[in-house]
Design a protein around this motif. Structure first.
Motif, PDB file in Angstrom:
ATOM      1  N   PHE A  78      -1.345  14.303 -10.577  1.00  0.00           N
ATOM      2  CA  PHE A  78      -0.334  13.473  -9.935  1.00  0.00           C
ATOM      3  C   PHE A  78      -0.953  12.127  -9.645  1.00  0.00           C
ATOM      4  N   GLY A  79      -0.111  11.152  -9.336  1.00  0.00           N
ATOM      5  CA  GLY A  79      -0.629   9.842  -8.988  1.00  0.00           C
ATOM      6  C   GLY A  79       0.435   8.779  -9.041  1.00  0.00           C
TER       7      GLY A  79
ATOM      8  N   SER B 155      -9.339   7.333  -1.368  1.00  0.00           N
ATOM      9  CA  SER B 155      -9.027   8.749  -1.552  1.00  0.00           C
ATOM     10  C   SER B 155     -10.060   9.585  -0.835  1.00  0.00           C
ATOM     11  N   ASP B 156      -9.654  10.786  -0.514  1.00  0.00           N
ATOM     12  CA  ASP B 156     -10.584  11.830  -0.110  1.00  0.00           C
ATOM     13  C   ASP B 156      -9.912  13.151  -0.443  1.00  0.00           C
ATOM     14  N   ALA B 157     -10.331  14.221   0.160  1.00  0.00           N
ATOM     15  CA  ALA B 157      -9.814  15.531  -0.221  1.00  0.00           C
ATOM     16  C   ALA B 157      -8.359  15.733   0.161  1.00  0.00           C
ATOM     17  N   ASN B 158      -7.802  14.876   1.030  1.00  0.00           N
ATOM     18  CA  ASN B 158      -6.450  15.132   1.506  1.00  0.00           C
ATOM     19  C   ASN B 158      -5.496  13.956   1.349  1.00  0.00           C
ATOM     20  N   PHE B 159      -5.949  12.827   0.808  1.00  0.00           N
ATOM     21  CA  PHE B 159      -4.999  11.730   0.612  1.00  0.00           C
ATOM     22  C   PHE B 159      -5.421  10.893  -0.575  1.00  0.00           C
ATOM     23  N   LEU B 160      -4.452  10.135  -1.093  1.00  0.00           N
ATOM     24  CA  LEU B 160      -4.663   9.249  -2.220  1.00  0.00           C
ATOM     25  C   LEU B 160      -3.815   8.018  -1.951  1.00  0.00           C
ATOM     26  N   SER B 161      -4.373   6.816  -2.044  1.00  0.00           N
ATOM     27  CA  SER B 161      -3.595   5.611  -1.775  1.00  0.00           C
ATOM     28  C   SER B 161      -3.969   4.529  -2.761  1.00  0.00           C
TER      29      SER B 161
ATOM     30  N   THR C 215       0.842  -1.195   0.000  1.00  0.00           N
ATOM     31  CA  THR C 215       0.000   0.000   0.000  1.00  0.00           C
ATOM     32  C   THR C 215       0.875   1.241   0.000  1.00  0.00           C
ATOM     33  N   THR C 216       0.556   2.188  -0.872  1.00  0.00           N
ATOM     34  CA  THR C 216       1.265   3.458  -0.953  1.00  0.00           C
ATOM     35  C   THR C 216       0.259   4.582  -0.734  1.00  0.00           C
ATOM     36  N   ARG C 217       0.624   5.563   0.071  1.00  0.00           N
ATOM     37  CA  ARG C 217      -0.314   6.623   0.442  1.00  0.00           C
ATOM     38  C   ARG C 217       0.360   7.971   0.257  1.00  0.00           C
TER      39      ARG C 217
ATOM     40  N   ASN D 106       3.368  -1.527 -12.020  1.00  0.00           N
ATOM     41  CA  ASN D 106       3.615  -2.574 -13.013  1.00  0.00           C
ATOM     42  C   ASN D 106       2.774  -3.814 -12.726  1.00  0.00           C
ATOM     43  N   SER D 107       1.863  -3.716 -11.758  1.00  0.00           N
ATOM     44  CA  SER D 107       0.917  -4.794 -11.486  1.00  0.00           C
ATOM     45  C   SER D 107      -0.463  -4.180 -11.275  1.00  0.00           C
ATOM     46  N   VAL D 108      -1.452  -5.032 -11.180  1.00  0.00           N
ATOM     47  CA  VAL D 108      -2.827  -4.542 -11.059  1.00  0.00           C
ATOM     48  C   VAL D 108      -3.022  -3.891  -9.705  1.00  0.00           C
ATOM     49  N   ILE D 109      -3.612  -2.698  -9.695  1.00  0.00           N
ATOM     50  CA  ILE D 109      -3.969  -2.018  -8.454  1.00  0.00           C
ATOM     51  C   ILE D 109      -5.388  -2.461  -8.089  1.00  0.00           C
TER      52      ILE D 109
END
Length: 742
Positions: free
Chosen positions: A620-621, A633-639, A592-594, A625-628
């Motif tokens: 941005f994002g 996500s919300d207004a302040n984070f993306l994972s 997991t990447t956040r 190289n593999s399926v996510i």
């Protein structure tokens, strides 16, 4: 040798004899001299032309002259006092004859001789200078002797070009050992066997062109015994340490013959020894007996010196050391301090390091944090301090070190010691007031401070001294507990223990379901009906296969904490602990990447291998190289979350393409497998090349991205005043980066 005289033809005639006595006349031959000669020997001439000097009487009338023959006179001619005359040819002794006729008709005869040599030999009237020996008067070679001298000078010989001839002879203890021997050198070595105190004398004679000589001699005394080693006195004690910057050393040596000088070294390398060449002024080596040396660095300086006698025998080496420490000790660091209830304060610290060693530590106690008032102060020689009978109070402590040259360190870190008058408290006990399965259980206690615990007055726990204490007891013989903290405060209590109900098999009531990640250590808690069980009372199976585990009494939920290693593969398993069966679910470990930001993220979305959003004009994002398979996500984070533990993830940040500003694109070698698209960029991988395309930018390259320098030409399709070339350099073994600017 000249031959002078007057002869009368009729020497038997008394009249002529009387005439000789009447006429006071003389005749001699003189040479013409030679340029550069202050004086010449008139017995010799280098020219056939000479001067005839006549001293004639007043009644002399005419004269006649002849070479080498008293019978071959020339014609008569008037007599003069001076006459140039040409000698006969060939070198040798030349005689000139003269006859003088007088007014009384008497004739007088005279002759004189001179040696003619065209080389000028014999003209010199002064001997050459003496040879000057440059060899010393002492030698330690008992097989041969070498002497050398500065050549004699003789100006006349130099003018004539006739070399000076040298001869030498050798005497041993005043007895001739070698007779006069010619030499063309001004340095000779003569083989001669000698013993201690023998004297070898060399006489050297210089002979010039006129055969004139001058002789010099030198006597060499045989000294085969080395001198005694020198004595040294120092302005600094040679056994103690000092913080001086200079040292004055004085030395002296003794030899039974003569001291030439001293060879020494002053160094911090103890392996270096002095040679056999004396130090100091070459013209006054013997009196070079002291020197001031600078001490620029810390450490031990070694002064080594040996006496060199005039025969160049070296003595043994005398050595002294000068110990210099100009640096204060390192700062001490307090490790621990505690105040006993008895009024004793104990302190320990990490000792200071110092080249000269620590002489003492100064320890100060103050009840004020700025140490404006010192309650107690004392010196200690080790890194431990003990203050007795001090008033009970809270104190600040500081320490500094003083080395053996009087330099003082900075103060240590300050430590505050709080007066402790409270005994320790037991915070956990196992077993407690419960049903105990055996008569000899392991008793576990935890205290709220470091303590040493005993049971039954003086039986120390097997493991104690900190906050965890453990020992085995006999229930039927167990009485009381004593725990003493570091300040000496004592807790004495009788523990409340449960009743004994012997059971060999623990009955476990929970849990029923457990989940874990693959190949991870998993801990959970179990509850038993009895207390006092140990590891050997449990059996653990995973899908009917015995596995290793650990189990300990706990103060958490339940009686014991249970730990084991989960399987490598995800799935459903049966875990059995004694009579308890547990359903075990093993999950794979996700990647997991956040990304978090204080700004507002909009338009966030995910696709097959991308997760992206917008921050203002930036997109941005993540590209994977593999399926996510997970996206939040919300207004302040993306994972993003992927089930692949070997997932490679790329974070990108690019301005929206319609802004016509800077365009950024980052890629990694062998990164993209499924050719995703971000905004207007598309990626394709073909053999060892990545083809990048964008409708607003034309990108052409055939360069491999494997290694080396790549040139990438990027041309804007829209109107642009300039065409820009961007160079892509491989940054590391992972990949490259491209930056495109319009």
């Amino acid at each position: 040798m000249k031959k002078r005289g007057r002869q009368s033809i009729l020497s038997i005639i008394l009249l002529v004899i009387l005439a000789i006595s009447v006429y006071s006349e003389s005749f001699n031959i003189e040479n013409l001299g030679l340029p550069g000669f202050d004086d010449v020997n008139n017995e010799y001439t280098s020219s056939r032309t000479v001067v005839l000097k006549l001293n004639i009487s007043s009644n002399a009338t005419v004269c006649g002259f002849s070479n080498d023959d008293n019978n071959s006179y020339g014609i008569w001619e008037p007599c003069t006092e001076t006459k140039f005359w040409l000698l006969s040819q060939n070198s040798g002794n030349k005689t000139v004859f003269i006859k003088i006729n007088h007014s009384d008709f008497s004739i007088a005869y005279y002759n004189d001789s001179i040696y003619y040599n065209y080389t000028g030999t014999g003209l010199d009237t002064t001997p050459p200078t003496k040879p000057i020996f440059v060899t010393g008067n002492y030698s330690n070679n008992n097989r041969s002797q070498t002497v050398e001298w500065e050549g004699s000078t003789d100006p006349e010989s130099e003018i004539l070009g006739i070399p000076i001839i040298y001869e030498y002879r050798v005497l041993l203890n005043a007895i001739e050992n070698l007779t006069w021997t010619k030499t063309t050198e001004n340095k000779i070595t003569y083989q001669i066997n000698t013993t201690q105190d023998d004297n070898v004398t060399f006489e050297v004679k210089a002979t010039n062109s006129a055969g004139l000589t001058n002789t010099s001699s030198i006597t060499i005394n045989m000294d085969l015994v080395p001198p005694t080693e020198p004595n040294i006195t120092s302005s600094l004690n040679t056994t103690s340490w000092h913080n001086d910057t200079t040292v004055f050393l004085n030395w002296s040596g003794i030899d039974d013959k003569s001291v030439m000088g001293y060879s020494y070294v002053f160094t911090q390398n103890q392996e270096i020894d002095p040679d056999s060449i004396p130090e100091g002024d070459i013209n006054d080596l013997e009196n070079h007996i002291n020197k001031t040396f600078n001490l620029a660095n810390d450490g031990i300086y070694y002064f080594k010196i040996r006496t060199i006698d005039s025969a160049r025998n070296p003595s043994n080496i005398t050595e002294v050391s000068i110990k210099i420490d100009q640096t204060p000790p390192s700062r001490p660091e307090i490790i621990d301090s505690f105040q006993l209830a008895t009024g004793t304060l104990n302190i320990t610290w990490y000792p200071s390091s110092d080249l000269s060693g620590i002489d003492r530590y100064e320890v100060e106690l103050s009840d004020i944090d700025n140490f404006s008032y010192i309650n107690y102060s004392a010196n200690f020689t080790t890194n431990k301090a003990n203050f007795s009978n001090i008033n009970h109070a809270d104190y600040y402590i500081r320490i500094r070190a003083q080395n053996n040259v009087g330099l003082v360190s900075v103060w240590s870190n300050e430590d505050e010691i709080i007066y402790d008058s409270t005994p320790p408290t037991i915070t956990f006990q196992s077993p407690g007031n419960d049903i105990i399965a055996r008569n000899n259980p392991i008793l576990i206690l935890k205290t709220d401070e470091d303590s040493t615990c005993y049971y039954n007055e003086n039986n120390e726990f097997i493991y104690t001294g900190k906050r965890y204490h453990e020992t085995r007891i006999i229930l039927s013989d167990f009485d009381n507990i004593t725990c003493i903290d570091e300040a000496g405060n004592k807790l004495q209590t009788i523990l409340s223990l449960g009743s004994l109900s012997v059971s060999t098999t623990p009955s476990i009531s929970n849990p029923i379901d457990v989940s874990a990640y693959s190949n991870m250590m998993k801990k959970f808690y179990i509850t038993t009906t009895h207390f006092g069980f140990e590891k050997q009372d449990f059996e653990v199976y995973l899908d009917n296969v015995s596995i290793p585990f650990s189990i300990f009494p706990t103060e958490e939920i339940g009686n014991y904490s249970f730990t084991f290693q989960s399987p490598n593969e995800p799935g459903e398993y049966e875990l059995k602990i004694n009579d308890l069966t547990i359903d075990l679910t093993v999950n794979d470990l996700n990647f997991t990447t956040r990304f978090e930001t204080s700004q507002t993220i909009s338009d966030y979305e995910n696709s097959f291998q991308t997760v992206k959003g917008k921050l203002g004009i930036y997109t941005f994002g993540f590209i994977s190289n593999s399926v996510i398979n997970g996206f939040e996500s919300d207004a302040n984070f993306l994972s993003s979350t992927s089930s692949s533990k070997n997932q490679r993830l790329l974070f990108f940040n690019t301005k929206i393409s319609n802004q016509n500003k800077k365009e950024y694109l980052y890629y990694t070698n062998d990164f993209l497998n499924n050719n995703p698209t971000i905004n207007d960029y598309s990626f394709k991988e073909k053999k060892n090349k990545i083809i990048i395309s964008n409708p607003k930018i034309r990108i052409n390259t055939t360069a491999d991205y494997g290694s080396g320098l790549m040139n990438l030409k990027i041309q804007l399709v829209k109107k642009s005043t300039t065409e820009k070339t961007i160079t892509i350099r491989k940054q590391d073994s992972i990949g490259n980066s491209i930056k495109v600017y319009d």
